[in-house]
Design a protein around this motif. Sequence first.
Motif, PDB file in Angstrom:
ATOM      1  N   ALA A   1     -10.766   5.497  16.336  1.00  0.00           N
ATOM      2  CA  ALA A   1     -10.476   5.672  14.912  1.00  0.00           C
ATOM      3  C   ALA A   1     -10.977   7.027  14.428  1.00  0.00           C
ATOM      4  N   GLU A   2     -12.175   7.393  14.844  1.00  0.00           N
ATOM      5  CA  GLU A   2     -12.715   8.691  14.434  1.00  0.00           C
ATOM      6  C   GLU A   2     -11.870   9.827  14.992  1.00  0.00           C
ATOM      7  N   ARG A   3     -11.380   9.684  16.213  1.00  0.00           N
ATOM      8  CA  ARG A   3     -10.536  10.716  16.803  1.00  0.00           C
ATOM      9  C   ARG A   3      -9.197  10.820  16.075  1.00  0.00           C
ATOM     10  N   VAL A   4      -8.608   9.684  15.718  1.00  0.00           N
ATOM     11  CA  VAL A   4      -7.342   9.700  14.982  1.00  0.00           C
ATOM     12  C   VAL A   4      -7.521  10.389  13.630  1.00  0.00           C
ATOM     13  N   LEU A   5      -8.605  10.061  12.943  1.00  0.00           N
ATOM     14  CA  LEU A   5      -8.863  10.697  11.651  1.00  0.00           C
ATOM     15  C   LEU A   5      -9.036  12.203  11.799  1.00  0.00           C
ATOM     16  N   LYS A   6      -9.772  12.611  12.817  1.00  0.00           N
ATOM     17  CA  LYS A   6     -10.036  14.040  13.000  1.00  0.00           C
ATOM     18  C   LYS A   6      -8.761  14.821  13.307  1.00  0.00           C
ATOM     19  N   VAL A   7      -7.894  14.291  14.181  1.00  0.00           N
ATOM     20  CA  VAL A   7      -6.674  15.042  14.500  1.00  0.00           C
ATOM     21  C   VAL A   7      -5.710  15.056  13.315  1.00  0.00           C
ATOM     22  N   ALA A   8      -5.911  14.132  12.360  1.00  0.00           N
ATOM     23  CA  ALA A   8      -5.115  14.148  11.136  1.00  0.00           C
ATOM     24  C   ALA A   8      -5.711  15.074  10.088  1.00  0.00           C
ATOM     25  N   GLY A   9      -6.829  15.733  10.419  1.00  0.00           N
ATOM     26  CA  GLY A   9      -7.453  16.670   9.497  1.00  0.00           C
ATOM     27  C   GLY A   9      -8.422  16.033   8.528  1.00  0.00           C
ATOM     28  N   LEU A  10      -8.881  14.813   8.833  1.00  0.00           N
ATOM     29  CA  LEU A  10      -9.804  14.109   7.948  1.00  0.00           C
ATOM     30  C   LEU A  10     -11.165  13.953   8.603  1.00  0.00           C
TER      31      LEU A  10
ATOM     32  N   SER B   1       0.836  -1.196   0.000  1.00  0.00           N
ATOM     33  CA  SER B   1       0.000   0.000   0.000  1.00  0.00           C
ATOM     34  C   SER B   1       0.877   1.255   0.000  1.00  0.00           C
ATOM     35  N   PRO B   2       0.435   2.308  -0.696  1.00  0.00           N
ATOM     36  CA  PRO B   2       1.169   3.574  -0.646  1.00  0.00           C
ATOM     37  C   PRO B   2       0.924   4.358   0.648  1.00  0.00           C
ATOM     38  N   VAL B   3      -0.003   3.905   1.485  1.00  0.00           N
ATOM     39  CA  VAL B   3      -0.358   4.632   2.704  1.00  0.00           C
ATOM     40  C   VAL B   3       0.777   4.534   3.723  1.00  0.00           C
ATOM     41  N   ARG B   4       1.327   5.704   4.070  1.00  0.00           N
ATOM     42  CA  ARG B   4       2.398   5.760   5.063  1.00  0.00           C
ATOM     43  C   ARG B   4       2.046   6.660   6.238  1.00  0.00           C
ATOM     44  N   SER B   5       0.866   7.255   6.196  1.00  0.00           N
ATOM     45  CA  SER B   5       0.412   8.127   7.275  1.00  0.00           C
ATOM     46  C   SER B   5      -1.104   8.135   7.288  1.00  0.00           C
ATOM     47  N   VAL B   6      -1.680   8.642   8.368  1.00  0.00           N
ATOM     48  CA  VAL B   6      -3.136   8.713   8.453  1.00  0.00           C
ATOM     49  C   VAL B   6      -3.687   9.647   7.379  1.00  0.00           C
ATOM     50  N   LYS B   7      -3.001  10.744   7.121  1.00  0.00           N
ATOM     51  CA  LYS B   7      -3.479  11.690   6.108  1.00  0.00           C
ATOM     52  C   LYS B   7      -3.620  11.055   4.734  1.00  0.00           C
ATOM     53  N   ALA B   8      -2.804  10.033   4.470  1.00  0.00           N
ATOM     54  CA  ALA B   8      -2.843   9.371   3.159  1.00  0.00           C
ATOM     55  C   ALA B   8      -4.088   8.513   2.973  1.00  0.00           C
ATOM     56  N   LEU B   9      -4.939   8.420   3.996  1.00  0.00           N
ATOM     57  CA  LEU B   9      -6.186   7.660   3.864  1.00  0.00           C
ATOM     58  C   LEU B   9      -7.266   8.444   3.120  1.00  0.00           C
ATOM     59  N   ARG B  10      -7.022   9.709   2.845  1.00  0.00           N
ATOM     60  CA  ARG B  10      -8.018  10.528   2.164  1.00  0.00           C
ATOM     61  C   ARG B  10      -8.470   9.862   0.860  1.00  0.00           C
TER      62      ARG B  10
ATOM     63  N   GLU C   1     -16.693  11.160   7.842  1.00  0.00           N
ATOM     64  CA  GLU C   1     -17.876  11.069   6.980  1.00  0.00           C
ATOM     65  C   GLU C   1     -17.614  11.540   5.555  1.00  0.00           C
ATOM     66  N   LYS C   2     -16.684  12.489   5.365  1.00  0.00           N
ATOM     67  CA  LYS C   2     -16.509  13.105   4.056  1.00  0.00           C
ATOM     68  C   LYS C   2     -15.207  12.737   3.349  1.00  0.00           C
ATOM     69  N   ASP C   3     -14.143  12.546   4.109  1.00  0.00           N
ATOM     70  CA  ASP C   3     -12.828  12.395   3.486  1.00  0.00           C
ATOM     71  C   ASP C   3     -12.403  10.953   3.263  1.00  0.00           C
ATOM     72  N   VAL C   4     -13.083  10.011   3.940  1.00  0.00           N
ATOM     73  CA  VAL C   4     -12.822   8.591   3.696  1.00  0.00           C
ATOM     74  C   VAL C   4     -14.165   7.894   3.561  1.00  0.00           C
ATOM     75  N   THR C   5     -14.153   6.742   2.926  1.00  0.00           N
ATOM     76  CA  THR C   5     -15.346   5.900   2.897  1.00  0.00           C
ATOM     77  C   THR C   5     -15.262   4.970   4.089  1.00  0.00           C
ATOM     78  N   SER C   6     -16.017   5.294   5.142  1.00  0.00           N
ATOM     79  CA  SER C   6     -15.941   4.547   6.399  1.00  0.00           C
ATOM     80  C   SER C   6     -16.875   3.347   6.361  1.00  0.00           C
ATOM     81  N   LEU C   7     -16.332   2.196   6.734  1.00  0.00           N
ATOM     82  CA  LEU C   7     -17.121   0.976   6.851  1.00  0.00           C
ATOM     83  C   LEU C   7     -17.058   0.500   8.288  1.00  0.00           C
ATOM     84  N   ARG C   8     -18.178  -0.036   8.772  1.00  0.00           N
ATOM     85  CA  ARG C   8     -18.262  -0.528  10.146  1.00  0.00           C
ATOM     86  C   ARG C   8     -18.146  -2.053  10.144  1.00  0.00           C
TER      87      ARG C   8
END
Length: 318
Positions: free
Chosen positions: A155-164, A129-138, A167-174
């Motif tokens: 997970a939601e908190r980690v995404l938020k502090v990474a600026g994501l 995967s090219p993902v090397r950081s949380v921001k790269a999950l966009r 609901e909008k910046d990733v396709t979240s699956l439960r």
Amino acid sequence: MWVARLLVIALAVMLSATACTGSDVPDRPSGEVAVATGNPGGVYAEYGAGYAEVIGRRLPSVSAQVVHTGGSVDNLRRVDGGQARVGFALADAAADAVAGHQPFSRPLPVVALAALYDNYVQLVVRADSPVRSVKALRGLRVSVGSDGSGTGLIAERVLKVAGLSPEKDVTSLRLDVRESAAALAAGRIDAFFWSGGLPTAAITELRRGTEIRLVDLGDVVGELTRSYGELYTETTVPSVVYGAQSAVTTVSVPNFLVVRRDMPASEAYWLTRLLFDGQSQLIRAHPEARRLDRRSAIATDPLELHPGAARWYQESHP
């Protein structure tokens, strides 16, 4: 937080200097004990199965049952509602529960029997995967844990502090941890979060057929602790846990065993005692049980210790 830690240290010193009182042992409980655990394939499920077996063997008048659940948030609600007598819960979810913060609509009357071990936040991707950081999950497909899970909360908190935005910046699956592992192996998702002990069976099993790695979370740890408090501690997942990669920076969160505040003191006493009397069996269920220690088990801030549990800790020290 530092005041609470000083109180824990003071209590530990008091306990270490306190001889067994010689008072009568509380009556053994009877009836049914439902143990709310978590996702199959996770540490809660394995640890909880071992604990239920210990209860059933050592308390013949008790019928102990394992309940697989969504995880911490679900467990706290079940304990509050009486669908479970005891449950596993992360400290961050427990803090929200007693304060009545979202995702809880009111304060829950829960207390702790013990602090057990620490969960590690794990962001899993395929090795190529090219993902090397949380921001790269966009823009990617990301499992953020099952409904009612502590994984979903962090997970939601980690995404938020990474600026994501989850609901909008990733396709979240439960998805639960096994579903997440299967989806990653099949290419249906690009990454998944998991908050659990080490090692987590579902991730170990995934490695047998799919090359994976953990994403280093070092770039979000500082903001996470600043935004959400000292319940999150910077730590590392050692390379030996899953192999084939270097150690990665992440955050850990304590795990508690929780009950309702109004549980009879005798029942809380025995449920606490059996954690330690049956520790060798719990270690066979999952190695994280090695971390169970009488001194650290009382460090349950922000939850209070149940008085029945506190009695066992006091009377058990030589």
